[in-house]
Design a protein around this motif. Structure first.
Motif, mmCIF file in Angstrom:
data_model
loop_
_atom_site.group_PDB
_atom_site.id
_atom_site.type_symbol
_atom_site.label_atom_id
_atom_site.label_comp_id
_atom_site.label_asym_id
_atom_site.label_seq_id
_atom_site.Cartn_x
_atom_site.Cartn_y
_atom_site.Cartn_z
ATOM 1 N N VAL A 45 0.843 -1.197 0.000
ATOM 2 C CA VAL A 45 0.000 0.000 0.000
ATOM 3 C C VAL A 45 0.880 1.249 0.000
ATOM 4 O O VAL A 45 0.666 2.185 -0.776
ATOM 5 C CB VAL A 45 -0.955 -0.012 1.215
ATOM 6 N N VAL A 46 1.897 1.248 0.857
ATOM 7 C CA VAL A 46 2.803 2.397 0.903
ATOM 8 C C VAL A 46 3.440 2.615 -0.463
ATOM 9 O O VAL A 46 3.460 3.725 -1.008
ATOM 10 C CB VAL A 46 3.901 2.175 1.969
ATOM 11 N N LEU A 47 3.931 1.517 -1.066
ATOM 12 C CA LEU A 47 4.593 1.631 -2.367
ATOM 13 C C LEU A 47 3.621 2.104 -3.443
ATOM 14 O O LEU A 47 3.989 2.896 -4.311
ATOM 15 C CB LEU A 47 5.196 0.282 -2.769
ATOM 16 N N THR A 48 2.383 1.632 -3.394
ATOM 17 C CA THR A 48 1.422 2.016 -4.433
ATOM 18 C C THR A 48 1.049 3.489 -4.311
ATOM 19 O O THR A 48 0.912 4.185 -5.320
ATOM 20 C CB THR A 48 0.160 1.141 -4.351
ATOM 21 N N LEU A 49 0.877 3.966 -3.081
ATOM 22 C CA LEU A 49 0.598 5.394 -2.909
ATOM 23 C C LEU A 49 1.740 6.206 -3.490
ATOM 24 O O LEU A 49 1.537 7.215 -4.169
ATOM 25 C CB LEU A 49 0.385 5.727 -1.427
ATOM 26 N N LEU A 50 2.950 5.745 -3.231
ATOM 27 C CA LEU A 50 4.134 6.407 -3.782
ATOM 28 C C LEU A 50 4.079 6.398 -5.309
ATOM 29 O O LEU A 50 4.352 7.399 -5.973
ATOM 30 C CB LEU A 50 5.368 5.638 -3.300
ATOM 31 N N ARG A 51 3.665 5.249 -5.850
ATOM 32 C CA ARG A 51 3.611 5.122 -7.306
ATOM 33 C C ARG A 51 2.617 6.117 -7.899
ATOM 34 O O ARG A 51 2.910 6.796 -8.877
ATOM 35 C CB ARG A 51 3.186 3.699 -7.673
ATOM 36 N N LEU A 52 1.427 6.196 -7.293
ATOM 37 C CA LEU A 52 0.401 7.084 -7.838
ATOM 38 C C LEU A 52 0.857 8.529 -7.797
ATOM 39 O O LEU A 52 0.671 9.286 -8.745
ATOM 40 C CB LEU A 52 -0.909 6.902 -7.073
ATOM 41 N N SER A 53 1.495 8.932 -6.685
ATOM 42 C CA SER A 53 1.943 10.327 -6.599
ATOM 43 C C SER A 53 3.051 10.592 -7.620
ATOM 44 O O SER A 53 3.105 11.636 -8.250
ATOM 45 C CB SER A 53 2.411 10.649 -5.187
ATOM 46 N N ARG A 54 3.928 9.601 -7.810
ATOM 47 C CA ARG A 54 5.013 9.764 -8.787
ATOM 48 C C ARG A 54 4.464 9.834 -10.199
ATOM 49 O O ARG A 54 4.931 10.613 -11.023
ATOM 50 C CB ARG A 54 5.986 8.586 -8.708
ATOM 51 N N GLN A 55 3.469 8.953 -10.472
ATOM 52 C CA GLN A 55 2.931 8.934 -11.826
ATOM 53 C C GLN A 55 2.268 10.267 -12.149
ATOM 54 O O GLN A 55 2.395 10.780 -13.244
ATOM 55 C CB GLN A 55 1.921 7.799 -11.980
ATOM 56 N N ARG A 56 1.570 10.837 -11.136
ATOM 57 C CA ARG A 56 0.928 12.118 -11.371
ATOM 58 C C ARG A 56 1.981 13.174 -11.676
ATOM 59 O O ARG A 56 1.853 13.969 -12.594
ATOM 60 C CB ARG A 56 0.115 12.518 -10.136
#
Lengths: 332, 352
Positions: free
Chosen positions: A316-327
């Motif tokens: 979950v932590v990594l995915t939140l990071l991914r979404l913010s990075r992708q944005r």
């Protein structure tokens, strides 16, 4: 007709035929329920499947992790509270799996951690180099891109089997060793080499995917920046440090996070390659969950659920990071 | 190498017409080394898959598949050898039988003559390049390989069709209508991105078992079709379709369902094509979930079947290698013809 249009038509033709057959019924439904009813209908199949096969299991997972026994259905399982978590987490020294109540779990945790660091590091580096090279003006560009990309589409079982065949005692790898004047190595029986093989094979299989993302990022960098640098006579290394790297950073971040998410879940190709062995040298978290819940002689679904919830926390932590990075990468 | 040098000098980024730059050398080392490392294993797999079990057990292995030549004598296939006779000449002979280190051999030209007793150290098998195609045909006849193949095709086709239908419907609603709760639905779908299969393995198994789909192909298919990435990809694409088209259709009394399948679906065809290709590859390659759901051999998909053959105590590599090649063929076809879509799908949406 272009190939694109043809594939598109092939993909949509059966859909449209089905939709046409449903047309009268849908017209009736719209008359009955209005546009709002139609919106609901459009969402229904997808949301129903989401609910049954994703949302309900998420909720159930927590419940399972608090029960004991080997029964499949929740209603048959005795409540044990936090016992499964205690069993997983109790250690004299968390760095030494042998001192833990569940030593296999901690072996898997540390194996996975080592795997993640090595695999993501090596793969990101190799993908960056590959992308930089593929971004140069080369003859037969498409061919080189295909060379690095094609293993991405192979199934993990196929990847595992190809390399098991190459790394077996009398395989191609040892032929190369012998021809090179070295001693043959028992790759998949030696703890060190089996782990190295799991890392290397995983890099081999996924490198092309990340190289492609980075290549797209490189191609999005405005060409006039490079032209300006060339006119100023800037050295290539400086161009790389001052133009390429800063402008590629958002894509690199996406690549690293995406690779981390996948590396944490490493299972199939390593499982086919080594089966977790020798001993537990290449036992990773997902394999621990699978074997605890399904494949061991004494199944323990509760313990597997607890372990998967601990893993989910990391993801979950990594995915939140991914979404913010992708944005951030998209905003560039 | 001169050709490469010519090309890099003219084309290299750093090559301003002044010959080799170290980056040009590095580029070609990386490309050539990469080709060997990436293609080598696949080529080795294909070459090995045509070898006989005897040739596979050899070390050092030969690059190309060789098989020992045989000849029919007295109604049976006899292996041929090159025999070195005591006077130093060599002769091709067929083996009739072998006891310990002594073989009884005859001249194939005169099979009625008294057999010669030859020490096996004084003979070499006579070999020729031969493709053991029986590695490919026998799994179809003797094992359940054909059934696995059919199961895999069924799962792939049905799952892809359902994925396209449900995902495109949801994407249509989420991109073309304003309704209360739209953001909540989007958030829900984003949230499911965080829940990979490995995290909900245990409860998903119990849900599928409660619905009665355990050990069925539908149990493999259904949990996979509501892909959040698919909904995302299609929604992003549908957002670019102008709303005026939809309004014009409503003026002409088109129903909402007709707008969906007559206007939006054809216009979203490129995105659907990308999703279709990815879905085919995903479902063909799926491993962990089918491994958990499918328990009886007759329901196995290709990947599970391959894994179970490879996990047997006495691994029959000659069959495994051939079956592996057969399992790759559909994916290679997709790759060769549709590479452009795959790369654009990855570059634009980060699909995998």
């Amino acid at each position: 007709m272009s190939l694109g249009a043809r594939v598109g038509a092939a993909a949509t033709a059966p859909l449209r035929a089905l939709a046409a057959a449903l047309d009268p019924a849908m017209r009736g439904w719209q008359r009955l329920a209005g546009r709002g009813g139609m919106i609901g209908l459009f969402l229904l199949p997808n949301l129903a499947i989401f609910t049954i096969f994703v949302l309900v299991p998420i909720g159930l997972n927590v419940a399972y992790s608090m029960t004991g026994g080997a029964q499949v259905f929740l209603a048959d399982r005795p409540f044990v509270g936090g016992e499964q978590y205690a069993r997983l987490l109790e250690c004299e020294n968390h760095l030494r799996p042998r001192t833990c109540r569940d030593d296999t779990f901690w072996t898997a945790v540390w194996n996975t951690a080592r795997f993640v660091v090595l695999q993501v590091g090596l793969m990101t580096g190799a993908a960056l180099v590959t992308a930089l090279i593929l971004n140069r003006s080369l003859p037969a560009k498409g061919f080189w891109r295909a060379v690095f990309f094609f293993p991405v589409l192979l199934s993990p079982v196929v990847v595992g089997l190809i390399w098991r065949w190459i790394l077996q005692r009398q395989g191609l790898a040892n032929l190369v060793m012998v021809e090179g004047g070295l001693e043959p190595v028992n790759w998949l029986v030696d703890r060190f080499w089996a782990f190295a093989a799991a890392v290397g094979v995983s890099v081999w299989a996924h490198l092309g995917f990340y190289a492609l993302i980075l290549l797209a990022g490189l191609q999005a960098i405005p060409k006039d920046l490079y032209e300006a640098a060339e006119m100023d006579g800037t050295r290539p290394w400086r161009v790389f440090r001052r133009i390429t790297l800063p402008l590629l950073t958002p894509n690199l971040a996406v690549v690293v996070v995406l690779a981390l998410i996948r590396a944490v879940q490493i299972f199939d190709e390593a499982y086919v390659l080594t089966g977790g062995g020798p001993g537990t040298a290449t036992m990773f978290l997902t394999q621990y969950i699978y074997e605890t819940g399904f494949a061991s002689p004494v199944r323990n679904p509760g313990l597997a659920a607890a372990a998967s919830i601990l893993m989910a926390g990391v993801l979950v932590v990594l995915t939140l990071l991914r979404l913010s990075r992708q944005r951030r990468a998209a905003q560039r | 190498m001169r050709g490469a040098r010519f090309l890099t000098r003219r084309r290299g980024v750093a090559g301003s017409g002044r010959g080799w730059h170290w980056t040009d050398i590095a580029t070609w080392v990386w490309l050539v080394g990469g080709t060997v490392l990436m293609f080598g294993p696949a080529v080795w797999l294909v070459l090995s898959s045509f070898k006989t079990p005897a040739a596979l057990a050899e070390f050092p292995p030969t690059i190309l598949p060789y098989a020992q030549q045989t000849m029919e004598i007295d109604g049976r296939e006899r292996p041929l050898f090159t025999v070195t006779t005591p006077d130093g000449t060599t002769q091709t002979m067929a083996e009739l039988r072998r006891v310990g280190i002594v073989a009884q051999m005859v001249d194939p030209a005169a099979p009625e003559a008294e057999p010669l007793r030859v020490n096996i150290a004084e003979r070499e098998p006579l070999r020729e390049i031969a493709f053991a195609t029986s590695n490919y045909t026998e799994p179809f006849l003797r094992f359940d390989f054909w059934r696995f193949f059919r199961n895999s095709v069924f799962v792939t086709v049905v799952a892809t069709a359902l994925t396209l239908l449900t995902n495109s419907m949801a994407a249509f609603a989420l991109s073309k209508y304003d309704f209360r709760g739209r953001n909540a639905v989007m958030l829900l779908i984003i949230a499911t991105l965080m829940v990979p299969l490995s995290v909900i393995l245990v409860p998903l198994y119990s849900v599928v078992s409660a619905v009665g789909l355990l050990d069925t192909l539908w149990g493999v298919i259904l949990p996979t079709i509501a892909t959040p990435t698919g909904v995302f990809l299609l929604r992003q694409y549908m957002l670019t379709i102008p709303d005026e088209l939809l309004e014009a259709a409503r003026m002409d009394h088109a129903s909402e369902w007709q707008i969906y399948w007559r206007i939006v679906l054809p216009l979203a065809a490129p995105a659907l094509a990308v999703l279709a290709i990815f879905s085919v590859v995903w479902r063909w390659n799926d491993f962990l979930w089918p491994l958990v759901v499918l328990t009886s051999t007759r329901n196995y998909t290709l990947q599970i079947g391959l894994n179970s053959y490879a996990g047997e105590l006495n691994v029959q590599w000659h069959y495994i290698l051939a079956m592996t090649v057969a399992a790759i063929v559909p994916v290679v076809l997709v790759f060769v013809f549709l590479q452009r879509f795959i790369t654009s799908g990855i570059a634009s949406a980060g699909l995998k």
